[in-house]
Design an enzyme around this catalytic site. Structure first.
Site, mmCIF file in Angstrom:
data_model
loop_
_atom_site.group_PDB
_atom_site.id
_atom_site.type_symbol
_atom_site.label_atom_id
_atom_site.label_comp_id
_atom_site.label_asym_id
_atom_site.label_seq_id
_atom_site.Cartn_x
_atom_site.Cartn_y
_atom_site.Cartn_z
ATOM 1 N N SER A 177 0.835 -1.209 0.000
ATOM 2 C CA SER A 177 0.000 0.000 0.000
ATOM 3 C C SER A 177 0.864 1.251 0.000
ATOM 4 C CB SER A 177 -0.918 0.019 1.231
ATOM 5 O OG SER A 177 -0.160 -0.055 2.421
ATOM 6 N N GLU A 184 6.224 9.039 0.213
ATOM 7 C CA GLU A 184 6.646 7.647 0.048
ATOM 8 C C GLU A 184 7.319 7.519 -1.318
ATOM 9 O OE1 GLU A 184 3.060 5.621 2.651
ATOM 10 O OE2 GLU A 184 2.748 6.010 0.525
ATOM 11 N N ASP A 213 -3.218 4.584 -3.588
ATOM 12 C CA ASP A 213 -4.436 5.285 -3.200
ATOM 13 C C ASP A 213 -4.425 6.743 -3.627
ATOM 14 O OD1 ASP A 213 -6.853 4.458 -2.113
ATOM 15 O OD2 ASP A 213 -6.478 5.479 -0.217
ATOM 16 N N LYS A 407 -6.754 3.925 4.563
ATOM 17 C CA LYS A 407 -6.016 2.706 4.214
ATOM 18 C C LYS A 407 -6.898 1.468 4.273
ATOM 19 C CE LYS A 407 -2.059 -0.147 5.594
ATOM 20 N NZ LYS A 407 -0.944 -0.315 6.555
ATOM 21 N N ASP A 646 -5.747 -1.468 12.052
ATOM 22 C CA ASP A 646 -5.072 -2.755 12.183
ATOM 23 C C ASP A 646 -5.421 -3.441 13.503
ATOM 24 O OD1 ASP A 646 -3.844 -0.777 13.599
ATOM 25 O OD2 ASP A 646 -1.858 -1.047 12.733
#
Length: 943
Positions: A177, A184, A213, A407, A646
């Site tokens: 991801s 990033e 994304d 996410k 998560d």
């Protein structure tokens, strides 16, 4: 049996008669041979298949099965009792001592400063409660080990069910991801992709999905470059058994790269690949300029075309300036369907079409060997399999008016798309900066999933390991206490929590199904650590292929595939893939104790080729409207509604009765990066703590857990939601020493023997527990101390802000937004730790700075007051100074971070210098008072 014994007695009797009658007797044979039978087993098996006198014996077994007994894929390595027993005893002793100490503190108030006593006792009671929540789940730590040789023997060795020895391992879909190519870097993501494609796992069983994304063309073209470079990098890794298989850290290794390399062409191959990789990096880093220049050229051409068209239609009339959208163009001269550099309608981060692009097609089932050195193959790959795994770029559709759920929504889109395109029964998710450091990491995780009882495992969590951390680990970035102490301890209960990356999931667990045989296990009052087996009273009549697909607790809750569309959406492809994924994820039925297994050789058949209709169906399930009126994000997939999706996702699985496993490999499975800058680190901790506060105020609170969750596991999840609230009491307690020094009082009336004894025992037991934790977890003492220091730094800054944000969301409904953690390196290429010294101001720094300055001033004031007082209270001064230094020692890394880069003097240094100068001046006045005064502080005499 009686008949056998009688025959043996007769034979012995006849031998005795012969010896007595003087007949010849072979004494050597009597000594070294026997007439008795050995029976049958894997030591020896009679040729007739049984004992000679058992004519009806039909227990014959193939001899090769006896030569290869069943062996488990994993085993538990218990912590030695010499370490664990004292550890548990110390926990009990400290609990008792804390209880007695708090009772004594409550019964002995400080009458001179009741306000100080009251604040301190409230904080101490909370600290004891918080310590208890943290310590109780650590009662059952364990270690685990895997056997990769057994895995290869069972799944990749020729057998009657698999005569060709094709891999019988299940498929694995790997999710990567990313969201913002500026924070990033595409090069980091591309290197992660290369490490995945080079993993030591059957090529035809491996698929990689990249979730962009942000819908950026920069990421798309970086993936295309990575797919091209993979044609050389992957065979090179296989040929020479390269570790690690990420080119950036491999070519940056400090050790000798030629050690243990026996192939004569390794040096030549490495030099060629290194040169190709340098060119690859240049192309990746030059993509932003390349895309900009290309887009400018195409936009200028379109503008010229529009002007010509306007002149042809307008004639001699006055013309208005031509307005052409500043589009972002692909290399083939078409518009990029995702986000444009200059955002416009239907081409912005929150408004663009869904994209699925197969970068590397599905590989063939049979190995494909390379050729000798030629124009098409610069290296000799004649004996190397040059096939590459499936690589797919995915950017889900985004439209205004839809909640895309950050996410978690992106991961759920990947779950649906991958179910249609490859449908691997297992899913490994990685962040874009976490690459595969151990090429056999997937096999290590698969050992647990394919072992006996593995069908009840929802996921295998690997520890997070980091690179690029400063040698002293100033801000506890390695987080070893959590990953090597807390997570190992949870593995002895119901399993570790899910931490967002480096996790191998069972697909059906993500789909929200209950574990197989869930009705055979129940949790009672005495099952805090163990589940008690319970025989089911009713047998389901569901078909075998649907027997493990269960949702709910009732006997009629067997899920009928015809009802799947209400939960998973209206995609027939997706619904049909669910029972297939469940069957393929079952362990091998090679032992009577393996329940819910699959027959050997069932997964050796080739996969279906991807066609246009399949890709079109995958594009439809990543649309923004697909999840409407379904249970995606509620029970199915990653759970929505929290910044820390998560932890919530793992909690929901444990709440349904699933177990998880913590897999610590000898060679790190994955490695990633972590923010070493103080501000970035505090913002990272703020996001984690905010998610914990959200969990506490939601229905995912451990107080509301189902009976299927074990008691100690519930306490661990309760601590996850409660720990940020400790910050309120911690900040008050950090100011108490200063308040004590300012007021001349202390939290107790006097420093008597009872108080000092309790304090000594509590401190000693804490240190002994730390030593034993270090012993059974393998961490270093310095790492434990760094964790303690940053616990106070984070507790007095980020955790307090998280509590305030969480309360604002609950009370006022203000949504919480977080900043994506930057994965890019600093601008200073000469210093690997340049980010460590950058000072970025944030309001989170205000409380720790205030605490430090207040305690320093309080120490100076306390010394001055005590020295100049007529009746000095040295015990109160020593108590306040001791606790002030305790606070300042914990905040030392924070103060060091404010100093900035080495060999530079920021303004804060002058502030510290001024405070120290004031303190020294006051002490000097006390030592050398004005004329005529020799006695200082009453009866106290300086020598």
């Amino acid at each position: 049996m009686e008949r056998r014994l009688s025959l043996m007695k007769l034979s012995n009797r006849s031998a005795l008669i012969r010896s007595q009658t003087g007949a010849d007797f072979d004494h050597n044979r009597w000594l070294f041979e026997t007439k008795g039978t050995y029976g049958y087993g894997n030591a020896i098996w009679p040729k007739d298949g049984g004992l000679a006198d058992d004519k009806d014996d039909e227990t014959g077994e193939p001899r090769k099965l006896l030569n290869k007994p069943w062996r488990p894929l994993t085993r538990k390595l218990k912590v030695p009792a010499a370490v664990l027993s004292p550890y548990r005893l110390l926990i009990f002793i400290r609990m008792v001592v804390l209880g007695l100490f708090l009772a004594w503190r409550i019964s002995h108030p400080n009458e001179d400063a009741r306000w100080l006593w009251f604040m301190s006792i409230i904080c101490e009671i909370w600290f004891a409660f918080s310590w208890l929540l943290d310590q109780l789940p650590k009662l059952c730590p364990i270690n685990r080990a895997t056997d990769l040789n057994v895995l290869k023997e069972k799944f990749e060795t020729p057998s009657p069910a698999n005569p060709n020895g094709k891999s019988d391992l299940p498929g694995v879909d790997i999710f990567v991801s990313t969201a913002d190519p500026e924070k990033e870097p595409p090069l980091v993501t591309a290197n992660t992709i290369l490490s995945i494609l080079a993993a030591d796992y059957p090529v035809e069983k491996l698929s990689c999905y990249v979730s962009d994304d942000g819908g950026a063309l920069l990421t798309f073209e970086a993936m295309a470059e990575a797919a091209s470079f993979a044609n050389m990098w992957i065979p090179f890794c296989r040929k020479h058994n390269i570790e690690p298989r990420n080119p950036e850290p491999y070519f940056s290794l400090k050790k000798d790269p030629y050690k243990n390399k026996v192939r004569p062409d390794f040096v030549k191959d490495r030099r060629r690949v290194k040169r190709e990789y340098d060119e690859f990096k240049v192309r990746i880093n030059g993509l932003p300029d390349s895309i900009r220049r290309r887009s400018d050229a195409y936009n200028a051409r379109e503008e010229i075309k529009a002007m010509k068209l306007q002149r042809q239609t307008a004639g001699f009339e006055p013309m208005e300036p031509v307005k052409v959208s500043k589009a972002t163009w692909m290399a083939d001269g078409t518009h990029w369907p995702g986000t444009w550099t200059v955002p416009t309608h239907e081409h912005s981060k929150g408004d663009h079409a869904g994209i699925i692009q197969v970068m590397l097609k599905l590989p063939s089932e049979e190995p494909l060997h390379g050729t000798t050195v030629d124009n098409n193959s610069p290296l000799d790959f004649t004996q190397v399999d040059i096939r590459l795994p499936l690589l797919v770029y995915v950017s889900r559709e985004k439209r205004p008016g839809y909640d895309h759920n950050k996410k978690a929504g992106a991961m759920n889109a990947l779950v649906r798309a991958s179910a249609i395109m490859s449908n691997g029964p297992f899913i490994l998710n990685l962040d874009c900066d976490h690459y595969i450091y151990n090429s056999q990491a997937i096999r290590e995780g698969m050992c647990f999933m394919m072992d006996r009882g593995g069908d009840r495992l929802c996921y295998v969590q690997f520890p997070q390991r980091f690179e690029g951390i400063d040698p002293s680990d100033r801000y506890a970035n390695h987080n070893t206490v959590f990953f090597d102490v807390n997570m190992r301890a949870l593995d002895g209960l119901q399993g570790p929590v899910y931490v967002g990356t480096g996790c191998l999931f069972r697909r059906t667990a993500l789909y929200g199904f209950d574990p197989p045989r869930s009705k055979d296990y129940h949790s009672g009052c005495c099952s805090c650590c163990f589940s008690c087996p319970k025989r089911s009273l009713s047998v389901s009549s569901a078909p075998e292929e649907h027997r493990a697909l269960r949702m709910g607790d009732s006997d009629d809750s067997q899920m009928n595939p015809s009802l799947f569309s209400k939960r998973f959406g209206n995609s027939g492809f997706l619904v049909d893939s669910i029972p297939v994924a469940e069957f393929q994820g079952r362990p091998l039925a090679d032992h009577p104790a393996v329940k819910n297994g699959r027959p050997p050789g069932a997964l050796t058949i080739p996969r279906e080729i991807l066609d246009a209709s399949t890709v079109a169906e995958a594009i439809s399930v990543i649309s923004c409207w697909y999840e409407d009126k379904t249970e995606w994000g509620n029970r199915v997939g990653w759970i929505y509604g929290s910044v820390t999706e998560d932890v919530v996702t793992g909690y929901r699985m444990h709440n349904r009765g699933w177990r998880s496993i913590y897999c610590v490999t000898k060679r790190d499975a994955f490695r990633g990066t972590a923010p070493i800058n103080l501000t970035d680190r505090l913002h990272q901790v703020l996001r984690w703590a905010t998610g914990s506060v959200e969990i506490f105020f939601s229905r995912n609170n451990a107080f509301l857990a189902s009976p299927k969750m074990k008691i100690l596991q519930r306490i661990a999840y309760l601590n996850v939601g409660i720990y940020p609230f400790t910050s309120v009491f911690l900040i008050v307690y950090c100011f108490l020493p200063a308040l004590s020094l300012f007021s001349g009082q202390f939290i107790v009336q006097t420093l008597n023997v009872t108080f000092l004894t309790y304090l000594l025992v509590i401190t000693l037991t804490l240190c002994m527990l730390a030593i034993l934790e270090i012993k059974w977890s393998g961490i270093a003492l310095e790492e434990w101390w760094r964790n303690e220091q940053f616990w106070l730094i984070g507790g007095t800054s980020a955790h307090l802000a998280a509590v305030l944000q969480g309360l604002l969301k609950v009370i006022a409904g203000i949504e919480i937004s977080f900043t994506l953690t930057s994965k890019s390196a600093g601008d200073d290429n000469d210093d690997d730790f340049a980010d460590l010294y950058i000072i970025k101001w944030t309001s989170l720094m205000i409380p720790p700075i205030t605490i430090m300055i207040t305690n320093l001033i309080a120490i100076a004031v306390g010394f001055s007051r005590t020295i100049y007082s007529t009746i000095p209270q040295w015990s109160r001064l020593l108590g306040g100074v001791f606790f002030s230094f305790w606070v300042l020692a914990h905040l030392y890394p924070f103060a060091k971070g404010l100093m900035g880069r080495r060999r530079r003097t920021p303004t804060i240094v002058f502030v510290w210098s001024g405070l120290i100068a004031i303190t020294i001046s006051l002490l000097w006045v006390a030592i050398n008072p004005p004329a005529g005064k020799n006695e200082i502080g009453g009866s106290f005499q300086f020598p």
